[in-house]
Design a protein around this motif. Structure first.
Motif, PDB file in Angstrom:
ATOM      1  N   LYS A   5       0.836  -1.202   0.000  1.00 26.77           N
ATOM      2  CA  LYS A   5       0.000   0.000   0.000  1.00 26.77           C
ATOM      3  C   LYS A   5       0.871   1.253   0.000  1.00 26.77           C
ATOM      4  O   LYS A   5       0.624   2.199  -0.770  1.00 26.77           O
ATOM      5  CB  LYS A   5      -0.926   0.004   1.217  1.00 26.77           C
ATOM      6  N   PHE A   6       1.878   1.278   0.855  1.00 24.03           N
ATOM      7  CA  PHE A   6       2.745   2.450   0.930  1.00 24.03           C
ATOM      8  C   PHE A   6       3.523   2.646  -0.371  1.00 24.03           C
ATOM      9  O   PHE A   6       3.659   3.765  -0.865  1.00 24.03           O
ATOM     10  CB  PHE A   6       3.702   2.322   2.113  1.00 24.03           C
ATOM     11  N   LEU A   7       4.037   1.564  -0.932  1.00 22.83           N
ATOM     12  CA  LEU A   7       4.813   1.673  -2.166  1.00 22.83           C
ATOM     13  C   LEU A   7       3.939   2.113  -3.336  1.00 22.83           C
ATOM     14  O   LEU A   7       4.361   2.966  -4.137  1.00 22.83           O
ATOM     15  CB  LEU A   7       5.474   0.342  -2.497  1.00 22.83           C
ATOM     16  N   GLU A   8       2.770   1.548  -3.445  1.00 24.98           N
ATOM     17  CA  GLU A   8       1.898   1.909  -4.564  1.00 24.98           C
ATOM     18  C   GLU A   8       1.483   3.372  -4.474  1.00 24.98           C
ATOM     19  O   GLU A   8       1.402   4.067  -5.502  1.00 24.98           O
ATOM     20  CB  GLU A   8       0.666   0.998  -4.593  1.00 24.98           C
ATOM     21  N   ASN A   9       1.230   3.854  -3.283  1.00 26.02           N
ATOM     22  CA  ASN A   9       0.874   5.267  -3.132  1.00 26.02           C
ATOM     23  C   ASN A   9       2.063   6.173  -3.402  1.00 26.02           C
ATOM     24  O   ASN A   9       1.906   7.248  -3.998  1.00 26.02           O
ATOM     25  CB  ASN A   9       0.297   5.523  -1.739  1.00 26.02           C
ATOM     26  N   ALA A  10       3.246   5.771  -2.980  1.00 32.00           N
ATOM     27  CA  ALA A  10       4.446   6.552  -3.273  1.00 32.00           C
ATOM     28  C   ALA A  10       4.640   6.665  -4.784  1.00 32.00           C
ATOM     29  O   ALA A  10       4.924   7.753  -5.311  1.00 32.00           O
ATOM     30  CB  ALA A  10       5.675   5.917  -2.627  1.00 32.00           C
ATOM     31  N   LYS A  11       4.490   5.553  -5.487  1.00 39.32           N
ATOM     32  CA  LYS A  11       4.643   5.563  -6.942  1.00 39.32           C
ATOM     33  C   LYS A  11       3.587   6.432  -7.602  1.00 39.32           C
ATOM     34  O   LYS A  11       3.881   7.180  -8.549  1.00 39.32           O
ATOM     35  CB  LYS A  11       4.555   4.137  -7.484  1.00 39.32           C
ATOM     36  N   ALA A  12       2.367   6.370  -7.100  1.00 38.27           N
ATOM     37  CA  ALA A  12       1.285   7.167  -7.681  1.00 38.27           C
ATOM     38  C   ALA A  12       1.566   8.662  -7.513  1.00 38.27           C
ATOM     39  O   ALA A  12       1.333   9.462  -8.434  1.00 38.27           O
ATOM     40  CB  ALA A  12      -0.048   6.798  -7.040  1.00 38.27           C
ATOM     41  N   ILE A  13       2.063   9.031  -6.338  1.00 35.64           N
ATOM     42  CA  ILE A  13       2.363  10.440  -6.092  1.00 35.64           C
ATOM     43  C   ILE A  13       3.517  10.902  -6.970  1.00 35.64           C
ATOM     44  O   ILE A  13       3.457  11.975  -7.585  1.00 35.64           O
ATOM     45  CB  ILE A  13       2.683  10.662  -4.598  1.00 35.64           C
ATOM     46  N   VAL A  14       4.583  10.100  -7.043  1.00 34.68           N
ATOM     47  CA  VAL A  14       5.727  10.469  -7.883  1.00 34.68           C
ATOM     48  C   VAL A  14       5.302  10.574  -9.348  1.00 34.68           C
ATOM     49  O   VAL A  14       5.707  11.506 -10.061  1.00 34.68           O
ATOM     50  CB  VAL A  14       6.871   9.457  -7.713  1.00 34.68           C
ATOM     51  N   ASN A  15       4.480   9.650  -9.813  1.00 34.88           N
ATOM     52  CA  ASN A  15       4.010   9.708 -11.194  1.00 34.88           C
ATOM     53  C   ASN A  15       3.210  10.975 -11.451  1.00 34.88           C
ATOM     54  O   ASN A  15       3.349  11.611 -12.516  1.00 34.88           O
ATOM     55  CB  ASN A  15       3.165   8.476 -11.519  1.00 34.88           C
ATOM     56  N   GLU A  16       2.371  11.348 -10.500  1.00 35.70           N
ATOM     57  CA  GLU A  16       1.565  12.554 -10.673  1.00 35.70           C
ATOM     58  C   GLU A  16       2.448  13.809 -10.633  1.00 35.70           C
ATOM     59  O   GLU A  16       2.277  14.729 -11.440  1.00 35.70           O
ATOM     60  CB  GLU A  16       0.478  12.623  -9.612  1.00 35.70           C
ATOM     61  N   LEU A  17       3.390  13.846  -9.703  1.00 36.80           N
ATOM     62  CA  LEU A  17       4.300  14.990  -9.629  1.00 36.80           C
ATOM     63  C   LEU A  17       5.140  15.100 -10.898  1.00 36.80           C
ATOM     64  O   LEU A  17       5.518  16.211 -11.301  1.00 36.80           O
ATOM     65  CB  LEU A  17       5.220  14.858  -8.413  1.00 36.80           C
ATOM     66  N   SER A  18       5.447  13.973 -11.513  1.00 37.63           N
ATOM     67  CA  SER A  18       6.294  13.959 -12.704  1.00 37.63           C
ATOM     68  C   SER A  18       5.515  14.228 -13.984  1.00 37.63           C
ATOM     69  O   SER A  18       6.109  14.249 -15.069  1.00 37.63           O
ATOM     70  CB  SER A  18       7.002  12.597 -12.826  1.00 37.63           C
ATOM     71  N   SER A  19       4.228  14.431 -13.863  1.00 35.80           N
ATOM     72  CA  SER A  19       3.395  14.661 -15.034  1.00 35.80           C
ATOM     73  C   SER A  19       3.436  16.127 -15.460  1.00 35.80           C
ATOM     74  O   SER A  19       3.928  16.990 -14.739  1.00 35.80           O
ATOM     75  CB  SER A  19       1.947  14.258 -14.737  1.00 35.80           C
ATOM     76  N   ALA A  20       2.897  16.388 -16.624  1.00 30.51           N
ATOM     77  CA  ALA A  20       2.868  17.761 -17.138  1.00 30.51           C
ATOM     78  C   ALA A  20       2.021  18.683 -16.273  1.00 30.51           C
ATOM     79  O   ALA A  20       2.158  19.904 -16.349  1.00 30.51           O
ATOM     80  CB  ALA A  20       2.344  17.763 -18.577  1.00 30.51           C
ATOM     81  N   THR A  21       1.174  18.131 -15.430  1.00 37.37           N
ATOM     82  CA  THR A  21       0.331  18.964 -14.574  1.00 37.37           C
ATOM     83  C   THR A  21       1.145  19.755 -13.563  1.00 37.37           C
ATOM     84  O   THR A  21       0.848  20.928 -13.298  1.00 37.37           O
ATOM     85  CB  THR A  21      -0.697  18.085 -13.833  1.00 37.37           C
ATOM     86  N   TYR A  22       2.179  19.135 -13.015  1.00 36.58           N
ATOM     87  CA  TYR A  22       2.933  19.767 -11.939  1.00 36.58           C
ATOM     88  C   TYR A  22       4.389  20.059 -12.272  1.00 36.58           C
ATOM     89  O   TYR A  22       5.037  20.809 -11.553  1.00 36.58           O
ATOM     90  CB  TYR A  22       2.854  18.896 -10.681  1.00 36.58           C
ATOM     91  N   MET A  23       4.910  19.473 -13.326  1.00 37.80           N
ATOM     92  CA  MET A  23       6.296  19.726 -13.707  1.00 37.80           C
ATOM     93  C   MET A  23       6.416  21.044 -14.480  1.00 37.80           C
ATOM     94  O   MET A  23       5.493  21.434 -15.200  1.00 37.80           O
ATOM     95  CB  MET A  23       6.840  18.585 -14.562  1.00 37.80           C
ATOM     96  N   ILE A  24       7.574  21.681 -14.339  1.00 38.40           N
ATOM     97  CA  ILE A  24       7.821  22.931 -15.044  1.00 38.40           C
ATOM     98  C   ILE A  24       7.646  22.752 -16.555  1.00 38.40           C
ATOM     99  O   ILE A  24       7.104  23.620 -17.243  1.00 38.40           O
ATOM    100  CB  ILE A  24       9.243  23.457 -14.729  1.00 38.40           C
ATOM    101  N   TYR A  25       8.069  21.598 -17.067  1.00 42.95           N
ATOM    102  CA  TYR A  25       7.979  21.400 -18.520  1.00 42.95           C
ATOM    103  C   TYR A  25       6.549  21.285 -19.020  1.00 42.95           C
ATOM    104  O   TYR A  25       6.291  21.289 -20.223  1.00 42.95           O
ATOM    105  CB  TYR A  25       8.791  20.188 -18.980  1.00 42.95           C
ATOM    106  N   GLY A  26       5.592  21.206 -18.105  1.00 46.11           N
ATOM    107  CA  GLY A  26       4.211  21.030 -18.509  1.00 46.11           C
ATOM    108  C   GLY A  26       3.514  22.295 -18.966  1.00 46.11           C
ATOM    109  O   GLY A  26       2.392  22.236 -19.471  1.00 46.11           O
ATOM    110  N   ASN A  27       4.144  23.439 -18.767  1.00 42.42           N
ATOM    111  CA  ASN A  27       3.527  24.707 -19.143  1.00 42.42           C
ATOM    112  C   ASN A  27       4.529  25.509 -19.963  1.00 42.42           C
ATOM    113  O   ASN A  27       5.597  25.869 -19.463  1.00 42.42           O
ATOM    114  CB  ASN A  27       3.120  25.482 -17.880  1.00 42.42           C
ATOM    115  N   LYS A  28       4.196  25.804 -21.193  1.00 41.73           N
ATOM    116  CA  LYS A  28       5.140  26.478 -22.079  1.00 41.73           C
ATOM    117  C   LYS A  28       5.460  27.909 -21.630  1.00 41.73           C
ATOM    118  O   LYS A  28       6.437  28.502 -22.096  1.00 41.73           O
ATOM    119  CB  LYS A  28       4.600  26.492 -23.505  1.00 41.73           C
ATOM    120  N   GLU A  29       4.645  28.456 -20.726  1.00 38.75           N
ATOM    121  CA  GLU A  29       4.907  29.803 -20.225  1.00 38.75           C
ATOM    122  C   GLU A  29       5.904  29.803 -19.065  1.00 38.75           C
ATOM    123  O   GLU A  29       6.408  30.854 -18.686  1.00 38.75           O
ATOM    124  CB  GLU A  29       3.599  30.457 -19.776  1.00 38.75           C
TER     125      GLU A  29
END
Length: 368
Positions: free
Chosen positions: A303-327
């Motif tokens: 449970k802890f590992l799967e949630n850690a991976k889910a959070i890291v995946n979300e943080l690494s997405s275009a939604t939250y990463m600097i590269y996700g916004n061209k501005e």
């Protein structure tokens, strides 16, 4: 991590151009320039070298190693600072990682010096190290649980039992005073330094005295996980697990795993917009990976590992990463960090510690 290497190589060049005085602290993603500190001011300067050490640990090259060393060494004088508890954050993010990876005596010497500086802030009456300096009371913040790693590590290396005892006492008192019955946390506890009694419990960076500031809760999970690593004291592990479970039941939903800046503000504030705090998510994800190692059952570990991976995946997405916004122009990794309290202090910004704990979480996951 490749993206981190690119972004932080650019920041390293800025460090060189500044003649060693540039240490990024926070920045508006729409701007190109970080708000920065020097090597010996503030509390965030250790996270820049910390990110570089995480990059080195993930994929070492001679050049990256030299970058990490170059940025770490100027922070060494901070080990002599006795006026703040943040000596733990600064020294362990840089020299702590450097010593763990390279085992050089000169790095250990800095850690030991810093631990003895932090130990001067301990009160045997309160049974804690002082966080913020105040003439009105003995203030301890939940963040301070993270600085105990400095004391535990120095004790391990020197066999100085007094440093271990200080760290253990601080963790033990924090376990009883900073947690509510539902395992959420108070940000600040003010003690009477004459008799050690509690004067009041409140917040300085959260929404309200009764609410749960999300980064503070993440500090608690991470800090008690570290305390258990060094002590193997079962109540510390139980508290880390309970605090982690609080977070897991208060994330927005099962597919939206980045917390708002305060777990209660979203439901109670009259402000229609509530920012996230990606730094709280990154700290929590990194803590979950280590906590999974100590989980008493395989189901809990997973449970802890799967949630850690889910959070890291979300943080690494275009939604939250600097590269996700061209501005976005800032040379950083994460956007949408919140210093707190909102809206008084910067929000939807990049935070040096958000980048540090995200890269730490990625490195930890990569070792599994």
């Amino acid at each position: 991590m490749r993206y981190a290497s690119v972004q932080y190589s650019i920041l390293y060049n800025e460090f060189v151009d500044s003649q060693g005085t540039f240490y990024p602290s926070y920045g508006n993603p729409l701007d190109q320039d970080w708000k920065s500190t020097t090597a010996t001011s503030g509390w965030t300067q250790g996270f820049f070298p910390g990110v570089l050490w995480n990059i080195v640990e993930h994929n070492a090259t001679r050049q990256l190693l030299q970058h990490a060393v170059d940025v770490t060494m100027p922070t060494a004088p901070f080990a002599n600072v006795t006026g703040t508890h943040d000596v733990g954050f600064v020294i362990m993010s840089g020299f702590g990682n450097a010593y763990r990876l390279l085992k050089r005596q000169e790095y250990l010497d800095v850690i030991i010096t810093a631990a003895r500086s932090l130990a001067t802030r301990y009160s045997p009456i309160v049974r804690c190290t002082r966080s913020w300096n105040s003439a009105q009371g003995f203030l301890v913040i939940i963040d301070n649980i993270m600085n105990l790693e400095l004391l535990f590590e120095a004790s391990n290396q020197t066999k100085d039992q007094s440093l271990y005892n200080i760290a253990w006492q601080h963790a033990n008192r924090t376990m009883y005073e900073h947690f509510r019955d539902d395992n959420s946390t108070y940000h600040v506890v003010e003690y009477n330094e004459t008799d050690g009694s509690v004067i009041r419990k409140y917040t300085a960076q959260g929404y309200a005295d009764w609410s749960t500031w999300s980064r503070g809760q993440s500090w608690a999970v991470h800090g008690f996980t570290i305390a258990y690593r060094y002590t193997k004291y079962q109540p510390f592990l139980d508290k880390a697990i309970s605090a982690a479970n609080y977070v897991l039941t208060h994330l927005p939903n099962s597919t939206d795993v980045i917390p708002y800046w305060d777990y209660d503000a979203i439901h109670n504030s009259t402000l229609t917009y509530q920012p996230r705090d990606t730094s709280a998510a990154a700290i929590f994800a990194s803590a979950l990976v280590e906590l999974s190692e100590y989980a008493p059952t395989s189901d809990m570990k997973n449970k802890f590992l799967e949630n850690a991976k889910a959070i890291v995946n979300e943080l690494s997405s275009a939604t939250y990463m600097i590269y996700g916004n061209k501005e976005y122009k800032l040379y950083a990794l994460l956007a949408n960090g919140t210093q707190g309290p909102y809206p008084k202090n910067p929000y939807d910004v990049s935070l040096a510690y958000g980048d540090y704990y995200l890269t730490q979480a990625v490195v930890r996951l990569a070792k599994l």
